[in-house]
Structure formats: C-alpha cells, structure tokens
Design a protein around this motif. Structure first.
Motif, PDB file in Angstrom:
ATOM      1  N   ASP A 166      -9.016  -9.381  -5.866  1.00 27.46           N
ATOM      2  CA  ASP A 166     -10.097  -9.789  -4.963  1.00 27.46           C
ATOM      3  C   ASP A 166     -10.089 -11.312  -4.939  1.00 27.46           C
ATOM      4  O   ASP A 166     -10.570 -11.952  -5.856  1.00 27.46           O
ATOM      5  N   SER A 281      -8.885 -10.399   0.787  1.00 30.62           N
ATOM      6  CA  SER A 281      -7.438 -10.300   0.949  1.00 30.62           C
ATOM      7  C   SER A 281      -6.774 -11.557   1.485  1.00 30.62           C
ATOM      8  O   SER A 281      -5.548 -11.606   1.593  1.00 30.62           O
ATOM      9  N   VAL A 285      -2.420 -11.376   1.286  1.00 26.96           N
ATOM     10  CA  VAL A 285      -1.691 -10.713   2.365  1.00 26.96           C
ATOM     11  C   VAL A 285      -1.009 -11.749   3.255  1.00 26.96           C
ATOM     12  O   VAL A 285      -1.383 -12.928   3.272  1.00 26.96           O
ATOM     13  N   VAL A 293      -5.988  -6.471   9.179  1.00 36.06           N
ATOM     14  CA  VAL A 293      -7.248  -6.325   8.438  1.00 36.06           C
ATOM     15  C   VAL A 293      -8.435  -6.674   9.333  1.00 36.06           C
ATOM     16  O   VAL A 293      -9.433  -5.935   9.395  1.00 36.06           O
ATOM     17  N   THR A 331     -10.973  -4.797   0.998  1.00 34.94           N
ATOM     18  CA  THR A 331     -10.569  -4.629  -0.402  1.00 34.94           C
ATOM     19  C   THR A 331      -9.515  -3.543  -0.546  1.00 34.94           C
ATOM     20  O   THR A 331      -8.535  -3.692  -1.291  1.00 34.94           O
ATOM     21  N   ILE A 334      -5.850  -4.355   0.676  1.00 37.04           N
ATOM     22  CA  ILE A 334      -4.998  -5.119  -0.238  1.00 37.04           C
ATOM     23  C   ILE A 334      -3.925  -4.200  -0.811  1.00 37.04           C
ATOM     24  O   ILE A 334      -2.763  -4.588  -0.965  1.00 37.04           O
ATOM     25  N   ALA A 338      -0.692  -6.189   0.464  1.00 33.09           N
ATOM     26  CA  ALA A 338      -0.427  -7.265  -0.499  1.00 33.09           C
ATOM     27  C   ALA A 338       1.070  -7.557  -0.565  1.00 33.09           C
ATOM     28  O   ALA A 338       1.900  -6.636  -0.564  1.00 33.09           O
ATOM     29  N   THR A 343       0.776 -12.898  -4.064  1.00 30.09           N
ATOM     30  CA  THR A 343       0.122 -12.464  -5.301  1.00 30.09           C
ATOM     31  C   THR A 343       0.869 -12.917  -6.547  1.00 30.09           C
ATOM     32  O   THR A 343       0.300 -12.971  -7.640  1.00 30.09           O
ATOM     33  N   GLY A 348       1.665  -4.237  -2.040  1.00 30.91           N
ATOM     34  CA  GLY A 348       0.979  -3.109  -1.447  1.00 30.91           C
ATOM     35  C   GLY A 348       1.936  -2.021  -1.022  1.00 30.91           C
ATOM     36  O   GLY A 348       3.161  -2.164  -1.060  1.00 30.91           O
ATOM     37  N   GLN A 361      -7.530  -0.669  -6.359  1.00 29.62           N
ATOM     38  CA  GLN A 361      -8.539  -1.218  -5.443  1.00 29.62           C
ATOM     39  C   GLN A 361      -9.677  -0.220  -5.223  1.00 29.62           C
ATOM     40  O   GLN A 361     -10.854  -0.595  -5.176  1.00 29.62           O
TER      41      GLN A 361
END
Length: 435
Positions: A166, A281, A285, A293, A331, A334, A338, A343, A348, A361
């Motif tokens: 997050d 995110s 992302v 999103v 959320t 993600i 992701a 990250t 993801g 998540q």
C-alpha cells in the motif's frame, strides 16, 4: 512509503515540505467539495466538520498518535509504543530516512487529518457538531493510528508480516474512512426525507473547485509518499494524473450510457474515484496499470453510489461508494498490475506473479475494513448512548448552519440604512422589509 538513508538530503526535504503543504490543502479542498454537495442550509456545518478536524487530529497526533503509529513496534505488529509521546526524543536534527523526523511526522499528520474529515461526508446534514468533536479524536486514536501502524509502521503486521502493499493509503485512508462512514450511517440512520425528497448539490461550481483542490493536493499525497525527490515520486505523480483522468472519463461514459447525459457532478466524482483507487497503487504499478485502475474505479464507483438506495443506508455524500469501493479496487488491483521495476520484487498476476500477491492484498482489505467498521460502530454507539449523535429533528429540518452555528452561508445583503444582516436573526425577521 519508502525509507532509506540516515542523513538529511536537502532536495528530499524541500520536496516533502511542499508535499506536506499540498496534503494539508486537501482538507479545505474536501470542505469545499462536500460543502457544495449538501443543501444550502447545512453548507457551513459541512465546512466546519472538515476544518475542526485539522485542529482535533493535530492535537491527538502530536501527543500520542505519531508515537503509536510510527514508533517502534510494541505489540506484535499491532501498534507502536509511547516513547515518542508528545514528540519526546525528536529534535530538529532527528532523521527519518533522508528527511527530518519532524517533517516526516507532519507529513503523516496531514494524512490522518483528511482521513477523519472524509468520514463527515457519510453523515452530512444530521450529526451533532458536539458529538463530532468527541468522535474525531477518539476515532483517530483507536482506528486510524493502529491501521497506519499495520500498513506503514515499523513491524506492522500487514506490511512486514503479511507482505501486502500500500504505497500511499488505500487501506489506512480510503478503506478505513469508507468502512467507518458506513458504520456511522447505520448508527445515525437516514436523513429526514431520504429516498423521498430531492437532496441535490446546492453549488456545483463549489464542488468542482473542491475537486480541483483535491486533485492538486493529491500529487503531494501520492508523489510525496516516495519521501524523496526521485524517479519513484515522478512515476507516482504521473500515475496519479493518469488515473484521475480515466476515472473521470469512465464515470462520464457510464452516465452517458445509463442516463443519456454526462454531468458536472459525475466528472468531479469520477476524478476523485480514480484518485482514490490509484492511491495505494501509484508507486507499484506501471502507467498502463494506472490507466486501468482509474478507469475501473470510475466505472464501478459510478454504480456503487446507487447501492445506498437499494440497501437502505444513507451515505449522504457517497463516501462508501467512492472511498470504500475505490480503495478496495485500487488495493486489490495491486495484486494484478504490480511490476517488479516499481516494487523491487513483488509482481502482480498479469506479470507472472501468480495469485499470491492478490491474496495478500485481499487479506489486508478484509482486515482493515472489518476492523474499521466494527471499531467505528462501537465508538459511534457509545457516543450516541452518552451524548447523542443525531441532531434534533427541528435542527435537521431548519438546517444546521443556523441552529448550530448561528450563521447562514448566503446572507450577502444588508438591511435598511446600511445595517448588516445578523445571521442570528430568525429567517422570517431577515426577510421582513424595512420601513
């Protein structure tokens, strides 16, 4: 949020100073956004609920909240200790990552402020102002502080134990405020005339101005969470812009298809929905993920705001439909979008990471949502029992501006001989012509 070095970097510090000011500006922006959405008889009350949250949460945060949220873990990932209560042990030379600890604490304070203020939209037009003054500090201490520790604090169980991501507040800010708003809706019950009377926004230009200020401040909210003037901040900044745009467009597309006309309120709400969803995110992302999103939030939230009529909970200004639903979307996605280049490791589902991150998540979303709802329902019920949370019926019918604050938002004229209009006069006396 990221932490790295152990000495002050002037560039990072300058950026975080600006970002902190931007996030603080979001609360007055929210006041205008909400103020324009209510009826004219309660607009000042709506503004006051946001502004007073600045003062109340600041006092709580500086005395105990910061230490409990960001102090060394003291209870197995649930909350920090009180060694920094009253900001003890933190001076001008204290460093958090590459910025002064005092600045980091202030930046985090602005998040806590707007999260509490967000809840007011769910109970607009009908909550006692005195009860709100009690609710905000108690809620900030018992709900926001522990959730912030879970997600961002050292040793917090959601980040360090579970491994959920997050970046800027999908769980502590959006989901916590939305779930808490739903709980207070149920404690207070619906407004007088809910589902019967038209309760349209009284000032759409004010709504758009508020949404614009929120969008402006959101760059500090999200890009500031990189805690440095760096490439990650730039990526979060661009992702925030992109998601706000696709959220706006998604909402308008739904309105055009469903209702035959795109609306100003829909444009403002869609932009906010996209910004809500990209909050968790934006730093994990890619740009493509951010566009999706935002679009998903704009489309889904445009339908979700109507659920209150189907399920009979009066979420006055759509905190549940936009912040809870948008926060959940951002959320969870993600776990789909992701990318390891953002990250530093986690990926993801779309990028070969499997279902593991999506599952983590989901656990975080459920834990925060259920805790915030249950704790807020308990706090609201206790305050209602001892103080009463619901405004008197007469006050609600007349409007909380006059009955609570003895003011009216739109008394611009003057009486005879240049005498100013007194906002404390009954409406009938104000309208009486002078001899």
């Amino acid at each position: 949020m990221t932490l790295a070095a152990s000495r002050i970097d002037t560039g990072d510090t300058a950026w975080l100073l600006a970002a902190t000011a931007l996030v603080l500006l979001m609360t007055p922006g929210l006041a205008l956004f909400y103020g324009g959405m209510v009826r004219a008889k309660s607009v000042l009350n709506m503004l006051m609920m946001s502004f007073v949250s600045i003062a109340l949460v600041t006092v709580v945060w500086l005395t105990a909240g910061y230490s409990l949220a960001f102090g060394p873990d003291a209870f197995g990932g649930l909350v920090g200790g009180l060694e920094h209560a009253g900001m003890a042990g933190i001076g001008a030379d204290s460093v958090q990552g590459s910025v002064p600890t005092l600045l980091f604490a202030t930046f985090q304070l602005t998040f806590a402020i707007i999260t509490a203020a967000l809840i007011s939209g769910a109970v607009a037009d009908r909550v006692k102002f005195g009860a709100w003054l009690v609710f905000v500090p108690v809620w900030a201490l018992l709900v926001y502080v522990p959730v912030a520790h879970w997600v961002w604090g050292p040793g917090g169980w959601i980040h360090d134990g579970l491994g959920a991501l997050d970046f800027a507040g999908g769980m502590p800010v959006e989901i916590a405020s939305g779930a808490s708003g739903l709980a207070l809706c149920l404690v207070l019950g619906p407004r007088l005339g809910f589902k019967k009377d038209a309760m349209r926004p009284h000032n759409l230009p004010m709504v758009v101005l508020g949404a614009g200020l929120l969008w402006f401040g959101w760059f500090g909210f999200n890009a500031g969470s990189a805690l440095g003037a760096n490439g990650l901040a730039a990526a979060a900044f661009l992702n925030t812009l992109a998601a706000g745009c696709t959220g706006l467009l998604g909402w308008l597309l739904v309105e055009q298809r469903r209702d035959g006309h795109p609306t100003t309120l829909g444009a403002a709400s869609g932009a906010v929905a996209g910004l809500v969803a990209i909050t968790p995110s934006c730093g994990v992302v890619s740009l493509l993920g951010a566009l999706v999103v935002g679009l998903a939030a704009g489309v889904v939230c445009s339908y979700a705001v109507g659920w209150k009529f189907r399920f009979d909970y009066d979420d006055s200004l759509d905190v549940v439909g936009v912040h809870l639903v948008g926060g959940i979307i951002g959320t969870l996605l993600i776990g789909v979008f992701a990318v390891h280049t953002m990250t530093g490791g986690a990926e993801g589902l779309l990028y070969g990471g499997g279902l593991g991150q999506l599952g983590r998540q989901l656990v975080g979303v459920l834990a925060v949502g259920l805790y915030a709802f249950g704790a807020t329902y308990g706090i609201g019920t206790a305050i209602d029992r001892f103080l009463g949370m619901r405004a008197d019926e007469e006050h609600e019918r007349t409007g909380l501006d006059l009955t609570v604050h003895a003011e009216s938002a739109y008394d611009h004229g003057v009486l005879g001989h240049g005498a100013p209009v007194s906002s404390s006069l009954p409406v009938a006396q104000k309208a009486k012509p002078q001899a």
